[in-house]
Write an enzyme that holds these catalytic residues in place. Structure first.
Site, mmCIF file in Angstrom:
data_model
loop_
_atom_site.group_PDB
_atom_site.id
_atom_site.type_symbol
_atom_site.label_atom_id
_atom_site.label_comp_id
_atom_site.label_asym_id
_atom_site.label_seq_id
_atom_site.Cartn_x
_atom_site.Cartn_y
_atom_site.Cartn_z
ATOM 1 N N LYS A 22 82.482 -0.318 -48.745
ATOM 2 C CA LYS A 22 80.869 -1.081 -48.794
ATOM 3 C C LYS A 22 80.458 -0.225 -46.831
ATOM 4 O O LYS A 22 79.812 0.092 -47.078
ATOM 5 C CB LYS A 22 81.119 -2.490 -48.504
ATOM 6 C CG LYS A 22 79.624 -3.128 -47.501
ATOM 7 C CD LYS A 22 79.994 -4.445 -46.954
ATOM 8 C CE LYS A 22 79.081 -5.089 -45.920
ATOM 9 N NZ LYS A 22 79.161 -4.445 -45.318
ATOM 10 N N ASN A 23 81.347 -0.442 -46.341
ATOM 11 C CA ASN A 23 80.370 0.257 -45.156
ATOM 12 C C ASN A 23 80.717 1.562 -45.398
ATOM 13 O O ASN A 23 79.193 2.008 -44.982
ATOM 14 C CB ASN A 23 81.941 0.133 -44.149
ATOM 15 C CG ASN A 23 81.539 -1.585 -43.520
ATOM 16 O OD1 ASN A 23 80.555 -2.419 -43.690
ATOM 17 N ND2 ASN A 23 82.943 -2.122 -42.887
ATOM 18 N N ARG A 93 72.269 -4.510 -40.990
ATOM 19 C CA ARG A 93 72.194 -4.013 -40.043
ATOM 20 C C ARG A 93 71.495 -2.624 -40.186
ATOM 21 O O ARG A 93 71.614 -1.370 -39.616
ATOM 22 C CB ARG A 93 73.211 -4.204 -39.257
ATOM 23 C CG ARG A 93 73.642 -3.856 -38.126
ATOM 24 C CD ARG A 93 74.206 -4.052 -37.366
ATOM 25 N NE ARG A 93 74.347 -3.911 -35.746
ATOM 26 C CZ ARG A 93 73.521 -3.627 -34.563
ATOM 27 N NH1 ARG A 93 72.591 -5.003 -34.796
ATOM 28 N NH2 ARG A 93 73.870 -3.146 -34.086
ATOM 29 N N CYS A 117 74.739 -10.571 -41.317
ATOM 30 C CA CYS A 117 75.782 -11.887 -40.735
ATOM 31 C C CYS A 117 75.111 -12.313 -39.346
ATOM 32 O O CYS A 117 74.843 -11.171 -38.575
ATOM 33 C CB CYS A 117 77.568 -11.179 -41.455
ATOM 34 S SG CYS A 117 77.282 -11.731 -43.311
ATOM 35 N N ARG A 122 74.728 -7.625 -31.393
ATOM 36 C CA ARG A 122 74.905 -6.253 -31.884
ATOM 37 C C ARG A 122 74.316 -5.558 -31.613
ATOM 38 O O ARG A 122 73.022 -4.635 -32.255
ATOM 39 C CB ARG A 122 75.621 -6.231 -33.903
ATOM 40 C CG ARG A 122 76.865 -7.355 -33.693
ATOM 41 C CD ARG A 122 77.260 -6.892 -34.743
ATOM 42 N NE ARG A 122 75.895 -7.882 -36.580
ATOM 43 C CZ ARG A 122 76.264 -7.272 -37.483
ATOM 44 N NH1 ARG A 122 77.231 -6.694 -38.189
ATOM 45 N NH2 ARG A 122 75.739 -7.856 -38.337
ATOM 46 N N PRO A 123 73.851 -5.248 -30.237
ATOM 47 C CA PRO A 123 72.785 -4.579 -29.908
ATOM 48 C C PRO A 123 72.943 -3.091 -30.182
ATOM 49 O O PRO A 123 73.408 -2.510 -30.434
ATOM 50 C CB PRO A 123 72.624 -4.639 -28.163
ATOM 51 C CG PRO A 123 74.363 -4.726 -28.342
ATOM 52 C CD PRO A 123 74.062 -6.138 -29.285
ATOM 53 N N ASP A 125 71.550 -1.068 -28.652
ATOM 54 C CA ASP A 125 71.572 0.263 -27.313
ATOM 55 C C ASP A 125 72.000 1.968 -27.532
ATOM 56 O O ASP A 125 71.624 2.667 -26.877
ATOM 57 C CB ASP A 125 72.203 -0.917 -25.936
ATOM 58 C CG ASP A 125 70.829 -2.276 -26.188
ATOM 59 O OD1 ASP A 125 70.632 -2.735 -26.988
ATOM 60 O OD2 ASP A 125 71.031 -2.440 -24.374
ATOM 61 N N ASP A 308 86.325 -8.130 -38.999
ATOM 62 C CA ASP A 308 86.703 -8.123 -40.689
ATOM 63 C C ASP A 308 87.542 -8.788 -41.404
ATOM 64 O O ASP A 308 87.671 -9.992 -42.012
ATOM 65 C CB ASP A 308 86.300 -7.466 -41.252
ATOM 66 C CG ASP A 308 84.725 -6.415 -41.390
ATOM 67 O OD1 ASP A 308 83.984 -7.333 -40.491
ATOM 68 O OD2 ASP A 308 84.279 -5.785 -41.905
ATOM 69 N N VAL A 330 85.564 -8.212 -30.439
ATOM 70 C CA VAL A 330 84.665 -7.430 -30.998
ATOM 71 C C VAL A 330 83.290 -8.190 -31.112
ATOM 72 O O VAL A 330 81.950 -8.005 -30.361
ATOM 73 C CB VAL A 330 84.234 -6.850 -32.275
ATOM 74 C CG1 VAL A 330 83.416 -6.321 -33.101
ATOM 75 C CG2 VAL A 330 85.869 -6.280 -32.426
ATOM 76 N N ARG A 400 77.393 -9.723 -49.866
ATOM 77 C CA ARG A 400 76.827 -8.359 -49.768
ATOM 78 C C ARG A 400 77.749 -7.307 -49.349
ATOM 79 O O ARG A 400 77.734 -6.383 -49.373
ATOM 80 C CB ARG A 400 76.433 -8.760 -48.158
ATOM 81 C CG ARG A 400 75.605 -10.005 -47.993
ATOM 82 C CD ARG A 400 74.806 -9.894 -46.432
ATOM 83 N NE ARG A 400 74.645 -8.360 -46.397
ATOM 84 C CZ ARG A 400 74.996 -7.820 -44.615
ATOM 85 N NH1 ARG A 400 75.495 -9.227 -43.733
ATOM 86 N NH2 ARG A 400 75.121 -6.998 -44.000
#
Length: 452
Positions: A22-23, A93, A117, A122-123, A125, A308, A330, A400
């Site tokens: 997925k990622n 995201r 999620c 989870r900025p 920046d 995860d 995290v 997802r």
């Protein structure tokens, strides 16, 4: 509302074949926008809702996609739109990562701030600071990021304050067609980063050092479409490994890669599970009639234990002999699922950024609700080991990241089924359309795939 139902107590045995990561797929789909010429063909693409959303995002940007089962064809030659809509960005995201490639190609981009999620802050920046170091002028107003680089992006030395996977892949893709050389230090080392780097190189890019703390990208143009195979999903592999352990089972997981799973396999072995790798996958076998050992886990960026996987392991450790402690470094809100496990009889609580789990003799089936992707999977696994029937809602999260989750578990002996009315966007409806990235409202039972 659709729900998954399980009746626990069955020992899982047999073989499961993994889907694509997925990622890695999501990072690669965003990076595919830097290919200014020709078509890109991706194979072993998982049919999950996140990929559906990302494919629809590309369509909205003027990039036609053709998805036929697990093969995805993309042509970013005529990428047109500079504006990524909120309706899609809010769902996932990873779709925010189209910002850098669009900016690198056209000198301007407007992208909504992301969603996904609810597992903590989870900025973005790190993403924006890196693009600014490459010459972008950025403003954030009314929920949108507007970025300009009228003279193009240029290479820069970028230090990430945290080894963010999303920021690393995002900046790597943007740098692939920037002017000059970019050096990313304190980069994420996850296998997904290595896959994304290999993909960019397949397009003709020049990325070195992926998988280490320092990645060097030499910008070059034009990059051209290529064929690329997605690696197997290491989190899916870990999930099915725990399914074997929690049910006292014996499962061969085809496609599992040892180099991707060392932190997970080490903790399974600590828990008393037998793990054996070969060239084609891994076998996970629990000792019949024996309780698992309690273990201590600290979730950290790769090569540490993956965040995860911590909800998945928590479900298993509710039945272990002794007290287990899982420390999360995290995401700060990743323990919401503990209340649901407690409904099934688990003895668990949070203490700061840690979960304390005292193993019990048994879990009992109950109605429970998943709050994010991995938490929902964890509750399904708990249901496989619980006495009686468990009813799991929150399948919009599960879909997802897992392709054919129920079917794969059923294939190794789980008493599991899915029932109820599907939610809008259900990937099962999408699959029946042949995988085309189109609004679900337009899908009919017998719709044939046609070119976008």
């Amino acid at each position: 509302m659709e729900k998954i139902y399980t009746v626990g107590g069955r020992r899982l045995e047999g073989e499961i074949a993994l889907s694509g990561s997925k990622n890695a797929t999501l990072a690669i789909l965003a990076a595919a926008l830097v290919a200014e010429e020709g078509q890109t063909l991706l194979t072993n693409v998982p049919m999950i809702s996140d990929v559906m959303v990302m494919s629809e995002m590309l369509e909205q940007l003027g990039v036609p996609t053709r998805f036929d089962r697990n093969t995805l064809l993309i042509d970013a030659t005529n990428l047109q739109a500079h504006d990524a809509p909120y309706e899609l960005i809010k769902q996932m995201r990873a779709s925010f990562n189209v910002l850098g490639p669009i900016l690198a190609r056209f000198g301007a981009a407007r992208v909504a701030l992301p969603g996904g999620c609810d597992i903590g802050a989870r900025p973005v920046d790190f993403h924006l600071k890196g693009l600014e170091q490459m010459g972008a002028k950025i403003t954030v107003e009314h929920g949108y990021v507007e970025a300009f680089a009228p003279n193009g992006l240029r290479g820069a030395d970028i230090y990430l304050e945290f080894p963010s996977v999303g920021a690393t892949s995002h900046l790597m893709a943007a740098a692939a067609i920037a002017k000059g050389t970019t050096r990313i230090t304190n980069a994420a080392e996850e296998p997904d980063i290595i896959s994304c780097a290999k993909f960019i190189n397949a397009l003709g890019g020049k990325v070195s050092g992926a998988g280490t703390k320092t990645i060097i990208i030499e910008g070059s143009r034009p990059l051209k479409g290529a064929r690329f195979a997605i690696d197997s999903d290491r989190i899916e592999a870990g999930t099915f490994a725990v399914a074997a352990a929690i049910t006292g089972g014996d499962i061969y997981i085809r496609g599992a890669l040892e180099a991707h799973l060392e932190p997970v396999s080490a903790k399974l072995i600590d828990a008393g599970v037998q793990v054996q790798f070969d060239v084609d996958g891994m076998r996970v076998k629990a000792k019949t009639g024996q309780r698992l050992n309690a273990v201590a886990i600290r979730a950290t960026p790769f090569p540490g234990f993956p965040t995860d996987m911590q909800p998945i392991f928590a479900a298993m450790l509710t039945l272990a002999d002794g007290t287990s402690i899982i420390t999360e470094t995290v995401y700060e809100r990743r323990f919401k699922y503990l209340n649901e496990l407690a409904r099934m009889g688990a003895d668990c609580k949070t203490e700061g950024n840690a979960a304390v789990i005292v193993g019990v003799d048994r879990l009992t089936g109950a109605p429970v609700a998943g709050s994010d992707l991995r938490a929902t999977a964890a509750l399904v696994l708990a249901g496989l080991a619980a006495s009686g029937q468990t009813e799991v809602s929150g399948l919009q999260f599960l879909d997802r990241g897992y392709e054919a989750f129920v079917e794969k578990l059923s294939g190794v002996g789980a008493d599991i089924w899915r029932a109820g009315e599907p939610e809008p966007g259900d990937p099962q409806l999408w699959a029946r359309s042949g995988g085309r990235a189109i609004p679900v409202s337009a899908v009919t039972e017998d719709q044939a795939f046609c070119s976008g």
